[in-house]
Design a protein around this motif. Structure first.
Motif, PDB file in Angstrom:
ATOM      1  N   LEU A 328       8.844   3.314   1.465  1.00  0.00           N
ATOM      2  CA  LEU A 328       7.426   3.086   1.211  1.00  0.00           C
ATOM      3  C   LEU A 328       6.742   2.489   2.436  1.00  0.00           C
ATOM      4  O   LEU A 328       5.658   2.915   2.850  1.00  0.00           O
ATOM      5  CB  LEU A 328       7.269   2.162   0.008  1.00  0.00           C
ATOM      6  N   ALA A 329       7.406   1.508   3.049  1.00  0.00           N
ATOM      7  CA  ALA A 329       6.856   0.855   4.236  1.00  0.00           C
ATOM      8  C   ALA A 329       6.684   1.878   5.355  1.00  0.00           C
ATOM      9  O   ALA A 329       5.643   1.949   6.011  1.00  0.00           O
ATOM     10  CB  ALA A 329       7.762  -0.286   4.667  1.00  0.00           C
ATOM     11  N   LYS A 332       3.858   4.084   5.063  1.00  0.00           N
ATOM     12  CA  LYS A 332       2.571   3.449   5.349  1.00  0.00           C
ATOM     13  C   LYS A 332       2.486   2.961   6.789  1.00  0.00           C
ATOM     14  O   LYS A 332       1.517   2.287   7.165  1.00  0.00           O
ATOM     15  CB  LYS A 332       2.356   2.268   4.403  1.00  0.00           C
ATOM     16  N   GLY A 333       3.515   3.264   7.572  1.00  0.00           N
ATOM     17  CA  GLY A 333       3.489   2.878   8.969  1.00  0.00           C
ATOM     18  C   GLY A 333       3.694   1.391   9.196  1.00  0.00           C
ATOM     19  O   GLY A 333       3.136   0.801  10.113  1.00  0.00           O
ATOM     20  N   ILE A 334       4.471   0.775   8.308  1.00  0.00           N
ATOM     21  CA  ILE A 334       4.730  -0.663   8.451  1.00  0.00           C
ATOM     22  C   ILE A 334       6.205  -0.866   8.806  1.00  0.00           C
ATOM     23  O   ILE A 334       7.067  -0.158   8.288  1.00  0.00           O
ATOM     24  CB  ILE A 334       4.455  -1.399   7.129  1.00  0.00           C
ATOM     25  N   THR A 335       6.456  -1.817   9.696  1.00  0.00           N
ATOM     26  CA  THR A 335       7.842  -2.149  10.001  1.00  0.00           C
ATOM     27  C   THR A 335       8.308  -3.219   9.009  1.00  0.00           C
ATOM     28  O   THR A 335       7.688  -4.269   8.881  1.00  0.00           O
ATOM     29  CB  THR A 335       7.978  -2.732  11.416  1.00  0.00           C
ATOM     30  N   ILE A 365       3.275  -5.033   1.325  1.00  0.00           N
ATOM     31  CA  ILE A 365       3.042  -3.648   1.743  1.00  0.00           C
ATOM     32  C   ILE A 365       1.660  -3.191   1.292  1.00  0.00           C
ATOM     33  O   ILE A 365       0.916  -2.551   2.022  1.00  0.00           O
ATOM     34  CB  ILE A 365       4.138  -2.719   1.175  1.00  0.00           C
ATOM     35  N   LYS A 366       1.301  -3.612   0.043  1.00  0.00           N
ATOM     36  CA  LYS A 366       0.033  -3.176  -0.527  1.00  0.00           C
ATOM     37  C   LYS A 366      -1.162  -3.778   0.211  1.00  0.00           C
ATOM     38  O   LYS A 366      -2.117  -3.085   0.543  1.00  0.00           O
ATOM     39  CB  LYS A 366      -0.028  -3.599  -2.000  1.00  0.00           C
ATOM     40  N   TYR A 367      -1.092  -5.077   0.457  1.00  0.00           N
ATOM     41  CA  TYR A 367      -2.309  -5.757   0.940  1.00  0.00           C
ATOM     42  C   TYR A 367      -2.349  -5.964   2.453  1.00  0.00           C
ATOM     43  O   TYR A 367      -3.394  -6.309   2.985  1.00  0.00           O
ATOM     44  CB  TYR A 367      -2.471  -7.099   0.232  1.00  0.00           C
ATOM     45  N   ALA A 368      -1.179  -5.815   3.106  1.00  0.00           N
ATOM     46  CA  ALA A 368      -1.191  -6.053   4.558  1.00  0.00           C
ATOM     47  C   ALA A 368      -0.873  -4.770   5.317  1.00  0.00           C
ATOM     48  O   ALA A 368      -0.480  -4.795   6.476  1.00  0.00           O
ATOM     49  CB  ALA A 368      -0.188  -7.149   4.909  1.00  0.00           C
ATOM     50  N   GLY A 369      -1.015  -3.674   4.609  1.00  0.00           N
ATOM     51  CA  GLY A 369      -0.608  -2.403   5.212  1.00  0.00           C
ATOM     52  C   GLY A 369      -1.684  -1.728   6.030  1.00  0.00           C
ATOM     53  O   GLY A 369      -2.339  -2.369   6.859  1.00  0.00           O
ATOM     54  N   PRO A 370      -1.909  -0.457   5.782  1.00  0.00           N
ATOM     55  CA  PRO A 370      -2.827   0.343   6.578  1.00  0.00           C
ATOM     56  C   PRO A 370      -4.208  -0.302   6.581  1.00  0.00           C
ATOM     57  O   PRO A 370      -4.579  -1.010   5.660  1.00  0.00           O
ATOM     58  CB  PRO A 370      -2.881   1.675   5.829  1.00  0.00           C
ATOM     59  N   GLU A 381       3.766  -5.652  10.590  1.00  0.00           N
ATOM     60  CA  GLU A 381       5.180  -5.949  10.384  1.00  0.00           C
ATOM     61  C   GLU A 381       5.342  -6.913   9.201  1.00  0.00           C
ATOM     62  O   GLU A 381       4.554  -7.840   9.029  1.00  0.00           O
ATOM     63  CB  GLU A 381       5.728  -6.598  11.654  1.00  0.00           C
ATOM     64  N   ILE A 382       6.351  -6.644   8.404  1.00  0.00           N
ATOM     65  CA  ILE A 382       6.666  -7.547   7.290  1.00  0.00           C
ATOM     66  C   ILE A 382       8.075  -8.074   7.518  1.00  0.00           C
ATOM     67  O   ILE A 382       8.992  -7.296   7.806  1.00  0.00           O
ATOM     68  CB  ILE A 382       6.597  -6.805   5.943  1.00  0.00           C
TER      69      ILE A 382
END
Ligand SMILES: Nc1ncnc2c1ncn2[C@@H]1O[C@H](COP(=O)(O)OP(=O)(O)OP(=O)(O)O)[C@@H](O)[C@H]1O
Ligand SMILES: [Mg+2]
Length: 471
Positions: A328-329, A332-335, A365-370, A381-382
């Protein structure tokens, strides 16, 4: 029931009565024993004195004959007091002494006797009682030495009367004491009963009166009050939950229903029906998720999950959750970075802790993502970490998103609370509620910190599991 009848039926009053009877019996026995012993002691004293006098007078007779004895007895008889003397011939003719009349036959039987008599100087007066000893002197003379017993009887009567009155006073005072003590207890119990009635009638805010004396009734009242407080809090919580549920599930259900109805009315062709049904399933899935989340929170809050605890590795959980959210991350382009290399053993409910951590990662992921611009060209990054910190195990999730303003932090752990800024994202506002409930279940806590920028959410759990504080 009359007030007095109620009073007599109380345990306190019955106990008072039992004690009173036991005490009165004991007191009566003690006083009787005392009176009898006093009488016996006086008797002993009288006999001793009489014996000594008889011995002395016999000696006088032996030394000086009847003439001398008569002189001595005459002298003694004249002294005031309760002593009695009589010397007679063999035929019973008085020679000396202060005794006028005696009960018939007393002089004929040597030895001890209790007899009625009249004094010589009071021959017309009432008869008195005396303890006497009759002694046969050599030569046919008879001698009587005795003591009046009126004094002894008077003393005996005084002791008996005192005793009787003491017992009566004890009983009266005891009854009065019992009456007042019982009335006091009864008043307090009545006040308690009154309060319980209002509580039973539905007013949970009532509290039992506490007198402040710290006695057993106070302790009972305090404990019951604590219980009431707890019940009131639980009831308030339940009411809030059911209100929330009613309110927050009604909207999606109504929407679901309206959409279905609209499709039925306006849809043309199989394609549109299919789309409407797919939509319905999607919405139903959302509802089911919400229900499951609510059930899980209820489970964590009921404390039953406490019976289902075992030792597990929090680091392993962090890795598992990381693996689960990795796709999922990435999408959404999240590390998603997991830092949980060293084992972090903790006692708890593995499933619930996993879900709590998953909720935090999901939020990140939901609130700090794209939408978040890459900082210095680095994508958002998370960081998920699991490690031991003293006696606690910490599970932390740090993101670089907008964070939660400090003022909103206490609020977001409540059920169904979602911040205005996140309305664009799907969700029901239950994720943090569960995380907080799980932390509480384990005797730990859910904390928020500023990640500058972003939010750092921390689940802190005691390593040994919840400490049972007696209840
Ligand atoms: N990492 C975060 N960054 C910014 N805001 C957050 C973050 N985590 C939570 N929030 C805020 O807290 C609110 C409550 O979060 P919570 O997880 O309880 O509910 P949700 O994510 O909205 O719904 P659910 O988790 O039930 O799908 C969110 O709606 C959001 O406003
Ligand atoms: Mg959430």
């Amino acid at each position: 029931m009359t007030a007095l009848g109620k009073l007599f039926r109380t345990t306190t009053f019955k106990l008072t009565l039992v004690y009173l009877v036991v005490f009165a019996l004991f007191a009566a026995f003690l006083l009787g024993y005392f009176a009898l012993n006093t009488r016996r002691l006086i008797n002993e004293q009288i006999t001793d004195t009489i014996n000594a006098e008889v011995t002395g007078l016999s000696e006088q007779y032996r030394q000086g004959g009847i003439r001398h004895l008569v002189v001595v007895v005459d002298a003694r008889a004249r002294r005031p007091g309760s002593s009695l003397y009589l010397v007679t011939t063999f035929a019973g003719e008085a020679l000396a002494g202060n005794v006028g009349t005696l009960a018939p036959g007393v002089l004929d039987a040597p030895g001890w006797a209790e007899t009625g008599y009249r004094r010589l100087d009071d021959a017309e007066g009432p008869e008195h009682h005396a303890l006497v000893r009759v002694f046969q002197l050599p030569g046919g003379f008879r001698m009587l030495v005795g003591r009046d017993l009126d004094e002894r009887e008077r003393l005996f009567r005084i002791v008996l009367d005192t005793g009787r009155w003491s017992v009566v006073i004890v009983i009266v005072l005891g009854l009065l004491g019992g009456f007042f003590v019982t009335r006091r207890v009864l008043r307090r119990v009545d006040a308690m009963t009154g309060t319980t009635r209002t509580i039973m009638a539905g007013d949970l805010s009532g509290r039992l009166p506490v007198a402040g004396s710290g006695d057993e009734i106070d302790r009972l009242a305090e404990n019951l009050n604590q219980m009431l407080e707890r019940i009131e809090a639980l009831m308030a919580g339940m009411r809030e939950v059911s209100d929330n549920i009613a309110h927050d599930l009604k909207t999606p259900l109504t929407r679901l229903r309206n959409r279905a109805e609209e499709a039925l009315r306006t849809a043309k062709g199989e394609g549109e029906y299919r789309a409407a049904i797919e939509h319905t399933i999607e919405e139903s899935d959302g509802l089911i998720r919400t229900f499951n989340a609510l059930l899980m929170i209820a489970r964590a809050e009921s404390g039953h999950a406490r019976d289902d605890m075992s030792e597990f590795d929090a680091a392993e959980i962090a890795r598992d959750v990381g693996e689960l959210y990795e796709p999922l991350a990435e999408q959404k382009g999240i590390t998603l970075k997991i830092e949980a290399a060293t084992p972090a053993p903790v006692k708890g409910n593995r499933e619930l802790v996993s879900q709590a951590l998953a909720n935090l990662v999901d939020n990140a992921i939901k609130y700090a993502g794209p939408g978040q611009p890459p900082v210095n060209g680095v994508p958002p990054e998370i960081v998920v970490r699991a490690f031991q910190d003293g006696e606690r195990i910490l599970l932390t999730v740090a993101d670089g998103g907008p964070g939660i303003p400090a003022a909103d932090r206490p609020r977001v752990v409540e059920r169904f609370v979602r911040l205005e800024q996140s309305r664009s994202q799907p969700g029901s506002g239950l994720g943090l509620s569960l995380a907080a409930a799980v932390a509480r279940l384990h005797g730990g806590e859910l904390r928020f910190e500023d990640n500058k920028p972003g939010l750092k959410t921390i689940i802190a759990l005691p390593r040994g599991g919840p400490v049972h504080s007696g209840g």
